[in-house]
Design a protein around this motif. Structure first.
Motif, short mmCIF file in Angstrom:
data_model
loop_
_atom_site.label_atom_id
_atom_site.label_comp_id
_atom_site.label_asym_id
_atom_site.label_seq_id
_atom_site.Cartn_x
_atom_site.Cartn_y
_atom_site.Cartn_z
N SER A 54 5.17 7.79 27.73
CA SER A 54 4.84 6.44 27.28
C SER A 54 3.36 6.12 27.40
N GLY A 55 2.63 6.89 28.22
CA GLY A 55 1.23 6.64 28.45
C GLY A 55 0.93 5.99 29.79
N SER A 56 1.93 5.52 30.50
CA SER A 56 1.71 4.98 31.82
C SER A 56 1.53 6.11 32.83
N SER A 57 0.90 5.82 33.94
CA SER A 57 0.56 6.85 34.91
C SER A 57 1.10 6.53 36.28
N THR A 58 1.20 7.57 37.09
CA THR A 58 1.65 7.46 38.47
C THR A 58 0.72 8.26 39.36
N ASN A 59 0.25 7.64 40.43
CA ASN A 59 -0.58 8.32 41.42
C ASN A 59 0.30 8.89 42.51
N TYR A 60 0.06 10.16 42.86
CA TYR A 60 0.80 10.79 43.93
C TYR A 60 -0.04 11.02 45.18
N ALA A 61 -1.32 11.17 45.02
CA ALA A 61 -2.23 11.35 46.14
C ALA A 61 -2.95 10.04 46.42
N ASP A 62 -2.68 9.46 47.58
CA ASP A 62 -3.28 8.17 47.92
C ASP A 62 -4.81 8.23 47.93
N SER A 63 -5.34 9.39 48.26
CA SER A 63 -6.79 9.52 48.39
C SER A 63 -7.54 9.39 47.07
N VAL A 64 -6.85 9.52 45.93
CA VAL A 64 -7.54 9.46 44.64
C VAL A 64 -7.34 8.13 43.93
N LYS A 65 -6.53 7.26 44.48
CA LYS A 65 -6.30 5.98 43.84
C LYS A 65 -7.60 5.21 43.68
N SER A 66 -7.78 4.62 42.52
CA SER A 66 -8.96 3.87 42.11
C SER A 66 -10.15 4.76 41.77
N ARG A 67 -10.03 6.06 42.01
CA ARG A 67 -11.12 6.98 41.68
C ARG A 67 -10.79 7.90 40.50
N PHE A 68 -9.52 8.27 40.36
CA PHE A 68 -9.09 9.19 39.30
C PHE A 68 -8.29 8.43 38.26
N THR A 69 -8.51 8.76 37.01
CA THR A 69 -7.78 8.14 35.91
C THR A 69 -7.31 9.22 34.95
N ILE A 70 -6.06 9.14 34.56
CA ILE A 70 -5.51 10.09 33.60
C ILE A 70 -5.31 9.39 32.26
N SER A 71 -5.53 10.12 31.19
CA SER A 71 -5.33 9.58 29.86
C SER A 71 -4.91 10.71 28.93
N ARG A 72 -4.38 10.35 27.79
CA ARG A 72 -3.99 11.38 26.83
C ARG A 72 -4.42 11.00 25.44
N ASP A 73 -4.78 12.00 24.67
CA ASP A 73 -5.15 11.85 23.28
C ASP A 73 -4.23 12.77 22.49
N ASN A 74 -3.16 12.22 22.00
CA ASN A 74 -2.16 13.05 21.33
C ASN A 74 -2.69 13.69 20.05
N ALA A 75 -3.63 13.03 19.40
CA ALA A 75 -4.20 13.60 18.19
C ALA A 75 -4.94 14.90 18.48
N LYS A 76 -5.52 15.00 19.67
CA LYS A 76 -6.23 16.20 20.08
C LYS A 76 -5.37 17.13 20.92
N ASN A 77 -4.12 16.74 21.18
CA ASN A 77 -3.21 17.52 22.00
C ASN A 77 -3.82 17.81 23.37
N THR A 78 -4.45 16.79 23.93
CA THR A 78 -5.23 16.94 25.15
C THR A 78 -4.97 15.80 26.12
N VAL A 79 -4.94 16.12 27.39
CA VAL A 79 -4.88 15.16 28.47
C VAL A 79 -6.14 15.30 29.31
N TYR A 80 -6.68 14.17 29.76
CA TYR A 80 -7.91 14.15 30.52
C TYR A 80 -7.67 13.64 31.94
N LEU A 81 -8.48 14.12 32.85
CA LEU A 81 -8.53 13.59 34.20
C LEU A 81 -9.97 13.21 34.49
N GLN A 82 -10.24 11.92 34.52
CA GLN A 82 -11.56 11.42 34.87
C GLN A 82 -11.63 11.22 36.37
#
Length: 124
Positions: A54-82
């Motif tokens: 659906s595009g929503s995300s879930t954080n599993y590591a508390d240490s990365v919350k507010s620092r890491f962001t995941i996104s997806r670009d289906n047109a490019k068949n790619t997922v990013y981790l900022q």
């Protein structure tokens, strides 16, 4: 062939940023939930963050919350981790994994396909 390839890792100083990419070939990524995992030397692999179909995300590591962001670009068949405000403890090999399911999981065995990993080193 079914393949996931991570890229974007490297050496950065504390406080710096990196954007990792996970690109799929041989299958359509938008049918999968995509998770990022990491493994530091001598430590077990841990789930970091996951994006649902659906595009929503879930954080599993508390240490990365507010620092890491995941996104997806289906047109490019790619997922990013900022990754921002990187810390030395973020140093690890980072893997993306695809799960043929609409929902996320932090268990490695729930994922069908894995990339080869990309090294992230945070050091002065």
């Amino acid at each position: 062939q079914l393949q996931l390839v991570e890229s974007g890792g490297g050496l950065v100083q504390p406080g710096g940023s990196l954007r990792l990419s996970c690109t799929a070939s041989g299958f359509t990524l938008d049918s999968y939930a995509i998770g990022w995992f990491r493994q530091a030397p001598g430590k077990e692999r841990e789930g970091v963050i996951c994006i649902r179909r659906s595009g929503s995300s879930t954080n599993y590591a508390d240490s990365v919350k507010s620092r890491f962001t995941i996104s997806r670009d289906n047109a490019k068949n790619t997922v990013y981790l900022q990754m921002n405000s990187l810390k030395p403890e973020d140093t690890a090999v980072y893997y993306c994994a695809a799960r043929l399911n609409a929902y996320c999981s932090d268990y490695s065995f729930d994922y069908n396909y894995w990339g080869q990993g990309t090294q992230v080193t945070v050091s002065s």
